[in-house]
Design an enzyme around this catalytic site. Structure first.
Site, PDB file in Angstrom:
ATOM      1  N   GLY A 140       7.611 -11.916 -32.367  1.00 32.28           N
ATOM      2  CA  GLY A 140       7.436 -13.629 -32.896  1.00 32.28           C
ATOM      3  C   GLY A 140       6.622 -14.209 -32.984  1.00 32.28           C
ATOM      4  CB  ILE A 141       6.473 -18.032 -34.235  1.00 35.57           C
ATOM      5  CG1 ILE A 141       6.764 -17.469 -35.575  1.00 35.57           C
ATOM      6  CG2 ILE A 141       5.172 -18.623 -34.547  1.00 35.57           C
ATOM      7  CD1 ILE A 141       7.843 -18.746 -36.286  1.00 35.57           C
ATOM      8  NE  ARG A 163      16.164  -6.723 -29.915  1.00 35.18           N
ATOM      9  CZ  ARG A 163      17.891  -7.068 -30.775  1.00 35.18           C
ATOM     10  NH1 ARG A 163      18.345  -6.969 -31.255  1.00 35.18           N
ATOM     11  NH2 ARG A 163      16.729  -7.816 -31.290  1.00 35.18           N
ATOM     12  CG  ASP A 187      18.800  -3.464 -26.097  1.00 36.97           C
ATOM     13  OD1 ASP A 187      18.794  -4.919 -25.491  1.00 36.97           O
ATOM     14  OD2 ASP A 187      19.912  -3.192 -26.754  1.00 36.97           O
ATOM     15  CB  THR A 189      12.127 -12.650 -26.746  1.00 37.56           C
ATOM     16  OG1 THR A 189      13.605 -12.351 -28.447  1.00 37.56           O
ATOM     17  CG2 THR A 189      13.238 -12.383 -25.880  1.00 37.56           C
ATOM     18  CD1 TRP A 190      14.807 -17.334 -29.461  1.00 34.19           C
ATOM     19  CD2 TRP A 190      17.324 -17.990 -29.726  1.00 34.19           C
ATOM     20  NE1 TRP A 190      14.945 -17.810 -30.795  1.00 34.19           N
ATOM     21  CE2 TRP A 190      16.417 -18.273 -31.083  1.00 34.19           C
ATOM     22  CE3 TRP A 190      18.633 -17.538 -29.247  1.00 34.19           C
ATOM     23  CZ2 TRP A 190      16.997 -18.682 -32.151  1.00 34.19           C
ATOM     24  CZ3 TRP A 190      19.034 -17.810 -31.351  1.00 34.19           C
ATOM     25  CH2 TRP A 190      18.034 -18.547 -32.198  1.00 34.19           C
ATOM     26  CE  LYS A 208      18.452 -24.727 -29.775  1.00 32.96           C
ATOM     27  NZ  LYS A 208      17.064 -24.539 -30.779  1.00 32.96           N
ATOM     28  CE1 TYR A 223      16.640 -22.147 -26.284  1.00 33.67           C
ATOM     29  CE2 TYR A 223      15.774 -24.711 -26.521  1.00 33.67           C
ATOM     30  CZ  TYR A 223      16.552 -22.980 -26.873  1.00 33.67           C
ATOM     31  OH  TYR A 223      15.473 -23.292 -28.096  1.00 33.67           O
ATOM     32  CG  MET A 266      15.100 -21.069 -34.703  1.00 36.95           C
ATOM     33  SD  MET A 266      15.877 -21.415 -33.120  1.00 36.95           S
ATOM     34  CE  MET A 266      14.126 -20.882 -31.876  1.00 36.95           C
TER      35      MET A 266
END
Length: 355
Positions: free
Chosen positions: A12-13, A34, A49, A72-73, A113, A146, A181
């Site tokens: 991810g970013i 993954r 995973d 990650t989420w 959030k 969160y 996102m």
């Protein structure tokens, strides 16, 4: 004892930028996903995973990390399901690592959030916090994944004796493909479509966001913040906001982005004009652009997350965060936000992701 990092979500970013920074500092670094990131030299890929504890035990069998970075989420249809799935991911990971006894610190990346509410109640009247956002702001009386992730970290830390840090970035600006996102890349793709088709670069958000103050988080700043908090005694067992350190107005930045792409900027026009609707029929146009300019990704949905950009830019209040807590404890990294966007655009072009 040497530092061994496990970056969870290394494709991810946040995770990819963190992995690059850790490696540049001489850390032995493992990247779990993954579909592992294989583009970063010296990053040891780990395919697993997080929802499958057997998969985790097998993948992490010979790895004993000292520092764990959870970046990650997974998005689900309801907040109740977000809570169940995302807390389970953290719990499974920390349960597997508990048996090793090697973990010294766990850093968890969440976001604003925490203050603004979950997806289905995001920035709604009755729950709007005072800005600038500060870490001591109490949890909202709302279900929020969160909070559930934090609680898993706290429980495992109490059990296993490691220290922790919680990191709450604003919108993260950086390169990634397939990220849920991704405002910076979304705007770059939208601007590229506008340039190719002659369409105006329409502001999709609210008047409050157009006129108000805002800030964002460069992925490189977030990477440095994660490493700082995980290796600095006074920063351990604390939650932190993390942003670039400057503020801006979208009314200026939107025009600067349009000028960068040499397209016509169209500002707030008395109503929200969602980018998700604006780009709803652009998949075929993007394929044509990708073929014309020999780009690496022809699938628009793998680059642009218009729904999340709409969520950010449609908020009814200006949103900026307070960085005093980090500054007082010695974190002084600063990044000019306009340069964050332009650096990203140059990188996307160099990587043949936009023309």
């Amino acid at each position: 004892m040497s530092k061994i990092a496990l970056v969870v979500g290394a494709s991810g970013i946040t995770g990819s930028n963190l992995a690059e920074s850790l490696i540049s500092k001489g850390w032995e670094t493992y990247g779990l996903a993954r579909t592992p990131n294989t583009e970063i030299g010296q990053l040891n890929p780990v395919a697993a995973d997080l929802l499958d504890i057997t998969s985790l035990k097998s993948a992490l069998g010979s790895i004993a990390p000292t520092h764990v970075y959870i970046t990650t989420w997974m998005r689900n249809d309801t907040e109740a399901e977000n809570i169940r799935v995302n807390s389970l991911m953290v719990r499974n990971l920390l349960d597997v690592l508990s048996e090793k006894g090697s973990v010294e610190h766990v850093a968890l990346v969440t976001g604003l959030k925490h203050y603004l509410g979950p997806f289905d109640a995001y920035a709604k009247e009755g729950f709007l916090p005072e800005t600038p956002l500060r870490e001591e702001h109490p949890r909202l009386d709302l279900e929020n994944f969160y909070y559930a992730q934090e609680d898993e970290v706290y429980a495992a830390a109490a059990r296993d004796g490691f220290t922790w840090s919680i990191h709450r970035p604003h919108t993260v600006i950086g390169k990634a493909v397939g990220n849920a996102m991704n405002l910076g890349t979304t705007l770059a793709v939208y601007a590229s479509i506008c340039k190719e088709t002659g369409r105006p670069f329409k502001w999709p958000g609210s008047a409050a966001q157009w006129n108000g103050l805002s800030d964002v988080t460069d992925a490189r700043v977030l990477a440095e913040h994660l490493i700082w908090a995980s290796t600095t005694d006074v920063a351990r067992n604390e939650a932190f906001n993390v942003v670039n350190g400057d503020v801006f107005r979208w009314s200026r930045l939107w025009k600067c982005i349009a000028a960068y792409f040499d397209i016509e900027a169209e500002g707030y026009n008395n109503k929200i004009q969602p980018l998700e609707l604006e780009m709803a029929n652009d998949s075929d146009i993007w394929k044509q652009i990708a073929e014309k300019y020999h780009l690496k990704e022809t699938d628009l949905s793998r680059l642009a997350s218009a729904w999340h950009t709409d969520l950010d830019l449609g908020r009814p209040i200006e949103v900026m965060t307070d960085m005093s807590k980090s500054r007082k404890l010695g974190f002084t990294v600063f990044q000019d936000t306009e340069e964050s966007f332009f650096d990203l655009f140059k990188k996307l072009s160099a990587k043949k992701l936009i023309p």
